[in-house]
Design a protein around this motif. Structure first.
Motif, PDB file in Angstrom:
ATOM      1  N   GLN A 121      47.517  24.912  23.238  1.00  0.00           N
ATOM      2  CA  GLN A 121      46.585  25.279  24.300  1.00  0.00           C
ATOM      3  C   GLN A 121      46.359  26.773  24.203  1.00  0.00           C
ATOM      4  OE1 GLN A 121      49.743  24.095  27.562  1.00  0.00           O
ATOM      5  NE2 GLN A 121      48.281  25.471  28.547  1.00  0.00           N
ATOM      6  N   GLY A 122      45.186  27.221  24.584  1.00  0.00           N
ATOM      7  CA  GLY A 122      44.906  28.642  24.493  1.00  0.00           C
ATOM      8  C   GLY A 122      43.427  28.913  24.570  1.00  0.00           C
ATOM      9  N   PHE A 123      43.094  30.201  24.639  1.00  0.00           N
ATOM     10  CA  PHE A 123      41.709  30.608  24.819  1.00  0.00           C
ATOM     11  C   PHE A 123      40.817  30.170  23.649  1.00  0.00           C
ATOM     12  CE2 PHE A 123      43.237  34.368  27.658  1.00  0.00           C
ATOM     13  CZ  PHE A 123      43.576  33.452  28.648  1.00  0.00           C
ATOM     14  N   LEU A 124      41.432  29.924  22.477  1.00  0.00           N
ATOM     15  CA  LEU A 124      40.650  29.438  21.339  1.00  0.00           C
ATOM     16  C   LEU A 124      39.914  28.154  21.721  1.00  0.00           C
ATOM     17  CD1 LEU A 124      39.885  29.405  18.288  1.00  0.00           C
ATOM     18  CD2 LEU A 124      41.984  28.113  17.893  1.00  0.00           C
ATOM     19  N   LEU A 128      47.351  27.627  38.983  1.00  0.00           N
ATOM     20  CA  LEU A 128      46.851  28.024  40.291  1.00  0.00           C
ATOM     21  C   LEU A 128      45.878  29.185  40.206  1.00  0.00           C
ATOM     22  CD1 LEU A 128      49.913  28.044  42.711  1.00  0.00           C
ATOM     23  CD2 LEU A 128      47.665  27.078  43.206  1.00  0.00           C
ATOM     24  N   ARG A 129      44.874  29.134  41.044  1.00  0.00           N
ATOM     25  CA  ARG A 129      43.963  30.268  41.182  1.00  0.00           C
ATOM     26  C   ARG A 129      43.867  30.615  42.658  1.00  0.00           C
ATOM     27  NH1 ARG A 129      45.363  30.772  36.963  1.00  0.00           N
ATOM     28  NH2 ARG A 129      44.328  30.364  34.992  1.00  0.00           N
ATOM     29  N   TRP A 130      43.930  31.896  42.949  1.00  0.00           N
ATOM     30  CA  TRP A 130      43.841  32.340  44.343  1.00  0.00           C
ATOM     31  C   TRP A 130      42.713  33.350  44.482  1.00  0.00           C
ATOM     32  CZ3 TRP A 130      47.468  36.357  47.038  1.00  0.00           C
ATOM     33  CH2 TRP A 130      47.144  36.435  48.410  1.00  0.00           C
ATOM     34  N   LEU A 189      57.372  31.107  50.359  1.00  0.00           N
ATOM     35  CA  LEU A 189      56.094  30.397  50.462  1.00  0.00           C
ATOM     36  C   LEU A 189      55.898  29.413  49.321  1.00  0.00           C
ATOM     37  CD1 LEU A 189      53.777  33.374  51.464  1.00  0.00           C
ATOM     38  CD2 LEU A 189      54.334  31.378  52.848  1.00  0.00           C
ATOM     39  N   ILE A 190      56.671  29.589  48.262  1.00  0.00           N
ATOM     40  CA  ILE A 190      56.534  28.739  47.084  1.00  0.00           C
ATOM     41  C   ILE A 190      56.696  27.257  47.443  1.00  0.00           C
ATOM     42  CG2 ILE A 190      58.974  28.812  46.388  1.00  0.00           C
ATOM     43  CD1 ILE A 190      55.913  28.932  44.025  1.00  0.00           C
ATOM     44  N   HIS A 191      57.472  26.985  48.490  1.00  0.00           N
ATOM     45  CA  HIS A 191      57.694  25.576  48.839  1.00  0.00           C
ATOM     46  C   HIS A 191      56.410  24.916  49.342  1.00  0.00           C
ATOM     47  CE1 HIS A 191      61.873  25.952  47.985  1.00  0.00           C
ATOM     48  NE2 HIS A 191      61.928  27.034  48.726  1.00  0.00           N
ATOM     49  N   ASN A 196      53.443  23.331  36.901  1.00  0.00           N
ATOM     50  CA  ASN A 196      54.521  24.315  36.809  1.00  0.00           C
ATOM     51  C   ASN A 196      55.414  24.232  38.037  1.00  0.00           C
ATOM     52  OD1 ASN A 196      53.934  26.154  34.363  1.00  0.00           O
ATOM     53  ND2 ASN A 196      51.944  25.881  35.367  1.00  0.00           N
ATOM     54  N   ILE A 197      56.699  24.101  37.810  1.00  0.00           N
ATOM     55  CA  ILE A 197      57.642  24.010  38.933  1.00  0.00           C
ATOM     56  C   ILE A 197      58.536  25.247  38.913  1.00  0.00           C
ATOM     57  CG2 ILE A 197      59.466  22.647  40.006  1.00  0.00           C
ATOM     58  CD1 ILE A 197      56.784  21.180  39.835  1.00  0.00           C
ATOM     59  N   SER A 198      58.525  25.959  40.013  1.00  0.00           N
ATOM     60  CA  SER A 198      59.376  27.150  40.107  1.00  0.00           C
ATOM     61  C   SER A 198      60.834  26.719  40.299  1.00  0.00           C
ATOM     62  CB  SER A 198      58.900  27.997  41.290  1.00  0.00           C
ATOM     63  OG  SER A 198      59.974  28.593  41.931  1.00  0.00           O
ATOM     64  N   TRP A 255      51.674  21.714  47.961  1.00  0.00           N
ATOM     65  CA  TRP A 255      50.212  21.598  47.912  1.00  0.00           C
ATOM     66  C   TRP A 255      49.758  21.257  46.484  1.00  0.00           C
ATOM     67  CZ3 TRP A 255      46.300  24.247  45.341  1.00  0.00           C
ATOM     68  CH2 TRP A 255      44.993  24.040  45.818  1.00  0.00           C
ATOM     69  N   VAL A 256      50.354  21.932  45.503  1.00  0.00           N
ATOM     70  CA  VAL A 256      49.984  21.693  44.101  1.00  0.00           C
ATOM     71  C   VAL A 256      50.281  20.244  43.713  1.00  0.00           C
ATOM     72  CG1 VAL A 256      50.495  22.293  41.689  1.00  0.00           C
ATOM     73  CG2 VAL A 256      50.254  24.114  43.391  1.00  0.00           C
ATOM     74  N   LEU A 257      51.469  19.754  44.081  1.00  0.00           N
ATOM     75  CA  LEU A 257      51.827  18.366  43.771  1.00  0.00           C
ATOM     76  C   LEU A 257      50.794  17.398  44.339  1.00  0.00           C
ATOM     77  CD1 LEU A 257      55.694  17.960  44.365  1.00  0.00           C
ATOM     78  CD2 LEU A 257      54.467  18.518  42.267  1.00  0.00           C
ATOM     79  N   GLY A 304      49.088  29.737  24.221  1.00  0.00           N
ATOM     80  CA  GLY A 304      48.429  31.017  23.960  1.00  0.00           C
ATOM     81  C   GLY A 304      47.790  31.144  22.583  1.00  0.00           C
ATOM     82  N   VAL A 305      47.239  30.049  22.093  1.00  0.00           N
ATOM     83  CA  VAL A 305      46.576  30.103  20.784  1.00  0.00           C
ATOM     84  C   VAL A 305      45.170  30.680  20.967  1.00  0.00           C
ATOM     85  CG1 VAL A 305      45.730  28.752  18.833  1.00  0.00           C
ATOM     86  CG2 VAL A 305      47.906  28.156  19.946  1.00  0.00           C
ATOM     87  N   GLU A 306      44.917  31.806  20.299  1.00  0.00           N
ATOM     88  CA  GLU A 306      43.648  32.498  20.499  1.00  0.00           C
ATOM     89  C   GLU A 306      42.787  32.529  19.233  1.00  0.00           C
ATOM     90  OE1 GLU A 306      44.651  36.322  22.127  1.00  0.00           O
ATOM     91  OE2 GLU A 306      45.225  35.482  24.070  1.00  0.00           O
ATOM     92  N   LYS A 307      43.434  32.307  18.071  1.00  0.00           N
ATOM     93  CA  LYS A 307      42.696  32.473  16.821  1.00  0.00           C
ATOM     94  C   LYS A 307      42.777  31.215  15.947  1.00  0.00           C
ATOM     95  CE  LYS A 307      43.787  37.382  16.717  1.00  0.00           C
ATOM     96  NZ  LYS A 307      44.753  38.336  16.182  1.00  0.00           N
ATOM     97  N   VAL A 359      56.204  17.536  34.670  1.00  0.00           N
ATOM     98  CA  VAL A 359      56.741  18.758  35.292  1.00  0.00           C
ATOM     99  C   VAL A 359      57.142  19.735  34.190  1.00  0.00           C
ATOM    100  CG1 VAL A 359      57.537  17.656  37.421  1.00  0.00           C
ATOM    101  CG2 VAL A 359      59.068  17.793  35.482  1.00  0.00           C
ATOM    102  N   GLU A 360      56.716  20.988  34.392  1.00  0.00           N
ATOM    103  CA  GLU A 360      57.101  22.057  33.463  1.00  0.00           C
ATOM    104  C   GLU A 360      58.159  22.919  34.144  1.00  0.00           C
ATOM    105  OE1 GLU A 360      54.095  24.583  31.850  1.00  0.00           O
ATOM    106  OE2 GLU A 360      52.897  22.930  31.080  1.00  0.00           O
ATOM    107  N   ILE A 361      59.293  23.012  33.499  1.00  0.00           N
ATOM    108  CA  ILE A 361      60.364  23.854  34.043  1.00  0.00           C
ATOM    109  C   ILE A 361      60.728  24.875  32.991  1.00  0.00           C
ATOM    110  CG2 ILE A 361      62.700  23.849  34.970  1.00  0.00           C
ATOM    111  CD1 ILE A 361      62.075  20.749  35.422  1.00  0.00           C
TER     112      ILE A 361
END
Ligand code: C2E
Ligand code: CA
Ligand code: CA
Length: 568
Positions: A549-552, A355-357, A379-381, A411-413, A386-388, A530-533, A442-444
């Motif tokens: 996955q990561g900024f690399l 998500l980006r706000w 508000l998460i609900h 991502n599921i809270s 909305w995300v789904l 978080g793989v960066e290098k 779904v990521e839990i």
């Protein structure tokens, strides 16, 4: 009338009078209320048997005594007045007179008078008494309940208000300070989730007992509702207050027991000081709460005195929540997608939606900041729904454009998961858009999985629908791995913290490799976050990690860029 007939008539008359008197006396004697008859001199002429029951005296002990002797000192004046009004013919009542019991205690009584008028003259009055001390005991009980928390037996907020007024006044007079210590349990809802409401209540009681033991005599302990406790500590000094809070915090390192199970709790403590931080209780409560929030945002399980600077961050949070409430409506939310790269082939066939706000007041706000706010406020609900919706719509669009099949992880809270209706919801939105269920993931988080009741049944339902299930932030939860075998999990995501220094830190490398092996042996996929290098990617590739996955490779980017980069 001859003599005989006169005699007869007198006899009849006497008999009638006797009968009448007996009737009259039995009304008095058998009356359940104590009745005392007093003559014009204020002396007792008669007392019925109920008087013995209620006040312990027999008639012969009372007969001839002054009624005033039996009345509590501070009511004597009122009572004399009361008697003289009755003798003037009024039937009146009086509450709360103190009546002396034979055994020595005063009982509170209600009295009603009946003037006895004989040929227009009032010679006596009956006092009908009622022992109200029983009702007073009830009142005391009510009084207790209204000032105490029913669950823990501690004082409640109402008591706090009253005590504060007294303590504050005392503090001013004696030129001392008063501290308000606000204690808030950390992550108490995980306890709620894992052992249910009743179990959680038991723990709350035990917490109260534990604090009570260390609370000094100048301190009063209150339950502020929920999992919050407050101590008003008189005669404050910084050292004294710190000593107490340190003692409480160190006491929390010992486990709490429920059903022979150990539960570890921690608490965050915020302190405000009277009169420095405020002169009203509301103000002090609010500031102590700000200090608590400050502690919670910085790792919990600690204490802080309120400071002016804490103010700003608090107002921001409240204001931010207000803005977040309207984020969907104002089109301020967007989903970005971070590619997950196959380490062996370099191919990309899955993404994580993040998500980006972008808010007009706060600018870009990190989900790490607003997701907790959304969870707290509920508000998460709506945001989660909305995300789904957006993710499914996106998949459908790409499917319709006949791009190669890809999967998106959401991502599921734990809050969303906990409603029990999550699987149904996922099914509906997938069905509505007609996408392949397995393209939806779904990521839990591991911690959420551990503490959730009914986790298994929800996961099974999701599996039946055919969605992909991954465990996020793996390695940061601190519980047994046995659930991995029981739950229908497809993917493990190694938490970023283990990848961060993997090329420098042998321990992290060992942990990452263990997780990778574990996934292999359970037949699951494994993704490193978080793989960066380059070097990190190399180590992971050699350890046979499937994806990374990561900024690399790429940060999360808008859908349009995904299309540009990966589909054309
Ligand atoms: P997460 O699920 O662990 O997501 C990964 C986070 O790591 C993302 O932060 C991502 O931008 C960041 N990241 C990716 N690659 C790298 C890297 O190489 N180095 C570093 N340092 N960071 C990297 P982001 O987007 O700020 O999200 C933070 C957290 O917010 C997420 O952690 C997730 O827990 C939550 N979140 C994000 N979107 C959603 C959502 O739609 N729903 C829910 N419930 N939570 C969300
Ligand atoms: Ca995630
Ligand atoms: Ca993660």
């Amino acid at each position: 009338m001859d003599n005989n007939r006169l005699q007869e008539a007198l006899m009849m008359e006497r008999k009638k009078r006797l009968e009448y008197e007996q009737k009259y006396m039995s009304v008095i004697d058998h009356n359940l209320d104590p009745i005392i008859t007093v003559n014009r001199n204020g002396r007792i002429a008669y007392a019925n048997t109920a008087v013995h029951k209620a006040f312990g005296y027999r008639l012969k002990e009372l007969s001839g005594r002054a009624i005033i002797d039996l009345i509590g000192d501070d009511k004597v004046g009122d009572f004399k007045n009361f008697l003289s009004r009755s003798f003037s013919g009024e039937s009146i009542e009086m509450e709360g007179i103190l009546f002396f019991h034979k055994r020595g205690q005063y009982l509170s009584a209600y009295v009603k008078t009946i003037p006895v008028s004989v040929r227009g003259e009032i010679r006596e009055i009956h006092l009908i008494l009622r022992d109200t001390s029983y009702h007073n005991k009830n009142n005391e009980r009510l009084l207790f309940l209204s000032y105490h928390d029913q669950l823990t037996g501690l004082w409640n907020r109402r008591a706090m208000k009253e005590h504060f007024n007294v303590d504050a006044e005392y503090a001013i007079r004696s030129d001392e300070k008063l501290s308000l210590i606000h204690l808030d349990l950390d992550r108490f809802n995980t306890i709620n989730d894992s052992i249910g409401r009743n179990g959680a209540d038991e723990i709350l009681k035990r917490v109260a007992d534990r604090i009570k033991v260390v609370c000094p005599k100048e301190g009063k302990l209150y339950r502020n509702g929920g999992d919050e406790y407050i101590i008003l500590l008189q005669n404050h000094s910084i050292e004294k207050t710190e000593k107490l809070t340190q003692k409480i915090l160190s006491d929390f390192t010992k486990p709490f027991y429920f059903n022979h199970q150990e539960y570890f709790l921690s608490s965050s403590i915020g302190i405000s000081v009277y009169p420095d931080d405020g002169t009203s209780l509301e103000e002090l409560l609010q500031k102590a709460e700000q200090a608590v929030r400050y502690v919670k945002e910085r790792g919990r399980s600690h204490y802080r005195f309120y400071r002016e600077e804490m103010n700003t961050s608090f107002t921001d949070a409240a204001l931010m929540e207000a803005h977040l409430r309207r984020a969907i409506e104002f089109n301020e939310l967007e989903l970005h997608y971070q590619p997950q790269v196959n380490l062996q082939t370099g191919e990309i066939d899955s993404f994580e939606a993040l998500l980006r706000w972008n808010n007009r007041k706060f600018g870009f706000v990190s989900p790490a900041e607003f997701i907790p706010l959304a969870e707290e406020s509920g508000l998460i609900h709506s945001i989660g729904d909305w995300v789904l919706e957006i993710v499914c719509r996106q998949l459908k669009e790409w499917q319709d454009k006949q791009f190669r099949p890809v999967r998106i992880a959401v991502n599921i809270s734990s809050k969303q998961f906990r409603t029990g209706a999550f699987a149904e919801k996922a099914k509906n939105v997938i069905g509505k858009h007609g996408i392949h269920p397995s393209s939806f993931e779904v990521e839990i988080t591991e911690t959420a999985l551990m503490y959730m009741k009914d986790t298994l049944s929800t996961l099974q339902k999701l599996k039946e629908i055919g969605v992909t299930i991954s465990v996020d932030d793996f390695g940061t939860g601190y519980s047994s791995l046995s659930y991995l075998k029981q739950y229908p999990i497809d993917i493990i995501k190694i938490d970023r913290s283990f990848i961060k220094d993997i090329e420098l830190d042998e321990k992290n490398e060992a942990i990452a490799k263990t997780i990778i092996n574990l996934a292999h042996s359970l037949g699951m996929q494994v993704i490193a976050e978080g793989v960066e290098k380059d070097l990190q990617a190399k180590i992971l590739r050699e350890a046979d990690c499937h994806k990374a996955q990561g900024f690399l490779f790429s940060k999360a980017i808008p859908a349009s860029e995904i299309v540009e980069k990966y589909f054309t």
